[in-house]
Write a protein that holds these residues in place. Structure first.
Motif: not given
Length: 100
Positions: A27-40, A94-100
């Protein structure tokens, strides 16, 4: 195990391909951004949550550096899933990030 480079992934994202990306970081790593549309689904939850995945679909697995996602790929391959490991993980992306 199938692998993919981040450049290959970025090309697919740029082409608006319908991708199924699974982020196995914590969870704490995902807070730094994910690949757009990724399921955690954290790595430790993969066995219990595998039923959320569809064996008729292909999945790209990602973690921070590529090791945990490789472990998840091995497990899911044994369960009959079509999975590809993202080489270098988020450290190479190094692409776009999504923040949830």
């Amino acid at each position: 195990m199938k692998t993919m480079t981040t450049d290959e992934l970025l090309n697919l994202l740029d082409a608006n391909e319908d991708l199924n990306v699974i982020d196995v970081r914590e969870d704490f790593e995902v807070e730094q951004g994910t690949i757009p549309g990724a399921k955690h689904i954290p790595l430790g939850d993969i066995p219990a949550r595998a039923e959320e995945l569809d064996k008729s679909k292909a999945y790209i697995l990602v973690c921070k550096g590529g090791v945990r996602s490789a472990n998840a790929c091995e497990y899911l391959e044994e369960q009959g899933f079509d999975v590809t490991n993202l080489e270098g993980g988020m450290m190479a992306y190094d692409g776009e990030l999504e923040f949830k």
